[in-house]
Motif scaffolding. Structure first.
Motif, PDB file in Angstrom:
ATOM      1  N   SER A  35      35.775  40.322  29.765  1.00  0.00           N
ATOM      2  CA  SER A  35      34.909  40.531  28.607  1.00  0.00           C
ATOM      3  C   SER A  35      33.728  41.432  28.948  1.00  0.00           C
ATOM      4  O   SER A  35      33.134  42.047  28.054  1.00  0.00           O
ATOM      5  N   LEU A  36      33.399  41.521  30.245  1.00  0.00           N
ATOM      6  CA  LEU A  36      32.307  42.388  30.691  1.00  0.00           C
ATOM      7  C   LEU A  36      32.776  43.793  31.060  1.00  0.00           C
ATOM      8  O   LEU A  36      31.974  44.631  31.476  1.00  0.00           O
ATOM      9  N   GLY A  37      34.089  44.038  30.945  1.00  0.00           N
ATOM     10  CA  GLY A  37      34.599  45.389  31.157  1.00  0.00           C
ATOM     11  C   GLY A  37      35.472  45.583  32.366  1.00  0.00           C
ATOM     12  O   GLY A  37      35.910  46.710  32.630  1.00  0.00           O
ATOM     13  N   ALA A  89      31.487  50.397  39.044  1.00  0.00           N
ATOM     14  CA  ALA A  89      30.368  49.806  38.306  1.00  0.00           C
ATOM     15  C   ALA A  89      30.948  48.873  37.253  1.00  0.00           C
ATOM     16  O   ALA A  89      32.152  48.887  36.982  1.00  0.00           O
ATOM     17  N   LEU A  90      30.068  48.076  36.652  1.00  0.00           N
ATOM     18  CA  LEU A  90      30.483  47.177  35.576  1.00  0.00           C
ATOM     19  C   LEU A  90      29.353  47.136  34.559  1.00  0.00           C
ATOM     20  O   LEU A  90      28.182  47.053  34.913  1.00  0.00           O
ATOM     21  N   ASP A  91      29.711  47.201  33.272  1.00  0.00           N
ATOM     22  CA  ASP A  91      28.689  47.227  32.231  1.00  0.00           C
ATOM     23  C   ASP A  91      27.859  45.954  32.225  1.00  0.00           C
ATOM     24  O   ASP A  91      26.639  45.986  32.145  1.00  0.00           O
ATOM     25  N   GLY A  92      28.508  44.809  32.284  1.00  0.00           N
ATOM     26  CA  GLY A  92      27.772  43.561  32.189  1.00  0.00           C
ATOM     27  C   GLY A  92      27.392  43.257  30.750  1.00  0.00           C
ATOM     28  O   GLY A  92      28.021  43.746  29.811  1.00  0.00           O
ATOM     29  N   GLY A  93      26.342  42.424  30.570  1.00  0.00           N
ATOM     30  CA  GLY A  93      25.916  42.035  29.239  1.00  0.00           C
ATOM     31  C   GLY A  93      26.181  40.571  28.969  1.00  0.00           C
ATOM     32  O   GLY A  93      26.365  39.769  29.885  1.00  0.00           O
ATOM     33  N   PRO A  94      26.242  40.167  27.700  1.00  0.00           N
ATOM     34  CA  PRO A  94      26.440  38.747  27.368  1.00  0.00           C
ATOM     35  C   PRO A  94      27.884  38.307  27.553  1.00  0.00           C
ATOM     36  O   PRO A  94      28.819  39.073  27.303  1.00  0.00           O
ATOM     37  N   VAL A  95      28.058  37.055  27.986  1.00  0.00           N
ATOM     38  CA  VAL A  95      29.395  36.502  28.175  1.00  0.00           C
ATOM     39  C   VAL A  95      29.341  34.993  27.951  1.00  0.00           C
ATOM     40  O   VAL A  95      28.373  34.332  28.315  1.00  0.00           O
ATOM     41  N   SER A 154      26.385  38.616  41.398  1.00  0.00           N
ATOM     42  CA  SER A 154      26.601  40.066  41.334  1.00  0.00           C
ATOM     43  C   SER A 154      25.848  40.719  40.181  1.00  0.00           C
ATOM     44  O   SER A 154      25.788  41.949  40.098  1.00  0.00           O
ATOM     45  N   ALA A 155      25.271  39.921  39.275  1.00  0.00           N
ATOM     46  CA  ALA A 155      24.684  40.441  38.041  1.00  0.00           C
ATOM     47  C   ALA A 155      23.600  41.498  38.230  1.00  0.00           C
ATOM     48  O   ALA A 155      23.513  42.425  37.423  1.00  0.00           O
ATOM     49  N   PRO A 156      22.742  41.405  39.286  1.00  0.00           N
ATOM     50  CA  PRO A 156      21.733  42.462  39.416  1.00  0.00           C
ATOM     51  C   PRO A 156      22.336  43.852  39.551  1.00  0.00           C
ATOM     52  O   PRO A 156      21.671  44.848  39.204  1.00  0.00           O
ATOM     53  N   ARG A 157      23.581  43.947  40.011  1.00  0.00           N
ATOM     54  CA  ARG A 157      24.236  45.251  40.174  1.00  0.00           C
ATOM     55  C   ARG A 157      24.992  45.693  38.917  1.00  0.00           C
ATOM     56  O   ARG A 157      25.504  46.805  38.873  1.00  0.00           O
ATOM     57  N   PHE A 158      25.122  44.807  37.904  1.00  0.00           N
ATOM     58  CA  PHE A 158      25.754  45.223  36.657  1.00  0.00           C
ATOM     59  C   PHE A 158      24.784  46.123  35.887  1.00  0.00           C
ATOM     60  O   PHE A 158      23.572  45.936  35.935  1.00  0.00           O
ATOM     61  N   ASN A 159      25.316  47.074  35.139  1.00  0.00           N
ATOM     62  CA  ASN A 159      24.466  48.040  34.439  1.00  0.00           C
ATOM     63  C   ASN A 159      23.486  47.366  33.485  1.00  0.00           C
ATOM     64  O   ASN A 159      22.335  47.807  33.340  1.00  0.00           O
ATOM     65  N   GLN A 160      23.944  46.310  32.812  1.00  0.00           N
ATOM     66  CA  GLN A 160      23.082  45.598  31.873  1.00  0.00           C
ATOM     67  C   GLN A 160      22.667  44.222  32.378  1.00  0.00           C
ATOM     68  O   GLN A 160      22.145  43.413  31.607  1.00  0.00           O
TER      69      GLN A 160
END
Length: 457
Positions: free
Chosen positions: A154-156, A176-182, A199-205
Motif C-alpha cells: 500500500s506504500l508503493g 526509494a519508497l513513497d511512504g505515507g499513511p497505512v 525504516s520510516a525516516p528513509r521513506f519519502n513521506q
C-alpha cells in the motif's frame, strides 16, 4: 561474523537437565539484548554516518540480521574495545562498527526463524536498488507476515509472494519508497508496527501507521522501537505522547550514527531468576538497567508476586527466593515472551496459576500454548489451554523428554523444571543459540557456583 552456529541445532540430541542439590547462589552475566541489537543494526545501517554497537548480542538471530544487511551492501566490522564496555557484555569488549552504504540487490536473505529478521528487513529491502529474496526455516513459512507485506504494497513496494502473505518472497527494491499513511492489523504481532517505523525516516513521506485490529500485544517492544528512533534523531508521534490512539507517525529525516551500548537481555535473564525462586536461592544479574523498555523488566514484579524479593543496586539486580512459590493470576499480554519460564515456575508452585492475554503466542516460534501444555503434562503436570492463555494446577512431576519444537524459550523453561525434577531430558537444547549463546554453559556455571554442586550436569 564467525564463531556461532546458525542452524537450529541437533533435533534429536537430548541434554540431561541438571538438578540442583540446594539453593543456588550465583552471579550470572547475561549477554546483550537481541531486541536492542537487531533494532540497533537496522538504524545504524540506515543512518547518514557510521555508528557503533557495543556489547552486542552474538547469537543466531543477530548474526542472521548482520549477514542480511551485509548482503545488501552494509559494512559491519568487528572490533574489540579497550575493555571499558566489557562488564556484562557479550564477547567481552566486543563492538561492531556499522558503515552505511547504498542498499542494493540482488541479494538472498536467510531469516532462520527470527521474527525480527523476517519482519524488520522487508521495509529495508524496499529501499534497495534491486531484488531481495527472503527465505528461512520451515517454521518461518508458517509465521504471519501479511501485515508487513500488505502495508508495504500500500506504500508503493512491489513484492512477489505468490499470494501467500508469508515466506518465501522477493521484495523488488526501487531505491526509494513513497511512504505515507497505512492501515494494518498488528494484533498478531507488534513487530508489524516496529518494522514500518524503523525504516520510516528513509521513506519519502515518512509513515503514519494506524492499527485497526484488536489489542496490540507486546507494546513495550513498540516503545523500545520509538525510543531508539528518537535517540537516532527521528521525529516520532505516539499515542503515549498525546497522539491519536493506535497511530504512530514518523517524519522523513536523516538518522544519526550512534555509539550504542546494548543492555543485557532481560528476557533471557528469566530462567536464571527463576532458578533463585524455585530453589530458594539468590541470583544476581549485573548491569540491570534502572530504566528500560525491555519487557523482561516485568520479571521483577512477577517473580516477587510468586514468592521472591529483589533489590536493584549499582551491582545489578539481585533476586532472592524464599523456598515457597505462590501461584499467580496474571495478564501477560504485553510481556508474552516471558510466558514459558513463568509457566514452568507455576507448575512448581503451591497453588493454581492463570496466565491470560497471550493467545498470540500460538503464532510464535511454535504454538507455545499447545507446546507448554503438552510437555508439562507429559511430565505429570496439569495444564489446560484457555481461549487466551493457560490454567496451571501444580502436580508432582516426574522425569521424561521435554520437546522444544526448535523454540529457545521452551528449552529454557524445561531447564527450570529440571532444577527440582530429576530425569528431565531436553531435546535440542542447542536451539537456545537463537538468542542465548552457550546457555548450557551458563546454566551449569550458575549451579557450580552454588555451595552444593549440581547433579546431572
Amino acid at each position: 561474523m564467525t564463531g556461532i552456529e546458525t542452524s537450529p541445532g541437533d533435533h534429536t540430541a537430548l541434554w540431561p537437565a541438571p538438578t540442583a542439590d540446594g539453593a543456588v547462589d550465583a552471579t550470572v552475566t547475561v549477554p546483550g539484548s537481541k531486541s536492542v541489537t537487531n533494532r540497533g543494526l537496522i538504524l545504524a545501517a540506515l543512518a547518514a554516518e557510521p555508528g557503533w554497537l557495543r556489547r552486542p548480542l552474538r547469537s543466531r538471530d543477530t548474526v542472521l540480521m548482520a549477514d542480511a544487511l551485509r548482503a545488501m551492501g552494509v559494512g559491519i566490522e568487528e572490533t574489540v574495545s579497550d575493555g571499558a564496555f566489557g562488564a556484562g557484555g557479550s564477547g567481552g569488549g566486543e563492538a561492531w562498527r556499522v558503515i552505511p552504504a547504498g542498499l542494493h540487490g540482488p541479494a538472498t536473505i536467510d531469516v532462520g526463524n527470527a521474527g525480527t529478521v523476517m519482519r524488520f528487513l522487508p521495509p529495508v529491502a524496499s529501499l534497495s536498488d534491486g531484488p531481495v529474496r527472503f527465505d528461512g526455516d520451515p517454521r518461518s513459512h508458517e509465521r504471519p507476515l501479511h501485515g508487513v507485506i500488505d502495508a508495504l504494497r500500500s506504500l508503493g513496494a512491489r513484492i512477489d509472494d505468490d499470494g501467500r502473505g508469508a515466506l518465501p518472497m522477493t521484495v523488488h527494491g526501487g531505491g526509494a519508497l513513497d511512504g505515507g499513511p497505512v492501515r494494518i492489523d498488528a494484533s498478531s504481532s507488534s513487530q508489524f508496527v516496529s518494522a514500518l517505523l524503523l525504516s520510516a525516516p528513509r521513506f519519502n513521506q515518512g509513515v503514519e501507521v494506524r492499527h485497526v485490529g484488536s489489542a496490540l500485544p507486546s507494546l513495550p517492544h513498540i516503545r523500545m522501537t520509538v525510543d531508539m528512533l528518537r535517540a537516532a534523531g527521528a521525529r516520532v508521534d505516539t499515542p503515549e505522547a498525546g497522539g491519536e490512539p493506535g497511530v504512530w507517525r514518523v517524519a522523513p529525516s536523516a538518522l544519526l550514527g550512534r555509539d550504542l551500548v546494548v543492555e543485557p537481555d532481560l528476557s533471557n535473564a528469566a530462567p536464571f531468576l527463576a532458578a533463585a525462586l524455585v530453589t530458594g536461592g539468590r541470583v544476581t544479574i549485573p548491569d540491570w538497567p534502572e530504566h528500560t523498555t525491555q519487557p523482561g523488566d516485568a520479571l521483577r514484579q512477577i517473580f516477587t508476586d510468586m514468592g521472591g524479593s529483589c533489590e536493584l543496586t549499582d551491582a545489578g539486580l539481585t533476586f532472592t527466593g524464599t523456598g515457597r512459590i505462590t501461584g499467580i493470576d496474571a495478564d501477560l499480554h504485553e510481556v508474552g515472551e516471558l510466558t514459558p519460564v513463568i509457566a514452568a515456575v507455576a507448575a512448581l508452585a503451591d497453588s493454581e496459576s492463570v496466565l491470560r492475554g497471550i493467545a498470540h503466542l500460538r503464532l510464535h516460534e511454535t504454538d507455545r500454548l499447545a507446546a507448554l501444555t503438552k510437555e508439562i503434562n507429559e511430565l505429570g503436570g496439569d495444564v489446560a489451554e484457555t481461549e487466551d492463555g493457560l490454567r496451571i494446577n501444580p502436580r508432582p512431576l516426574h522425569g521424561g523428554i521435554f520437546h522444544t519444537y526448535e523454540d529457545h524459550r521452551l528449552a529454557t523453561a524445561a531447564a527450570v523444571l529440571g532444577l527440582t525434577v530429576e530425569g528431565v531430558q531436553i531435546e535440542n537444547v542447542a536451539t537456545t543459540a537463537k538468542t542465548l549463546p552457550d546457555f548450557p554453559g551458563l546454566w551449569t556455571g550458575m549451579l557450580d557456583a552454588a555451595p552444593s554442586a549440581a547433579r546431572g550436569a
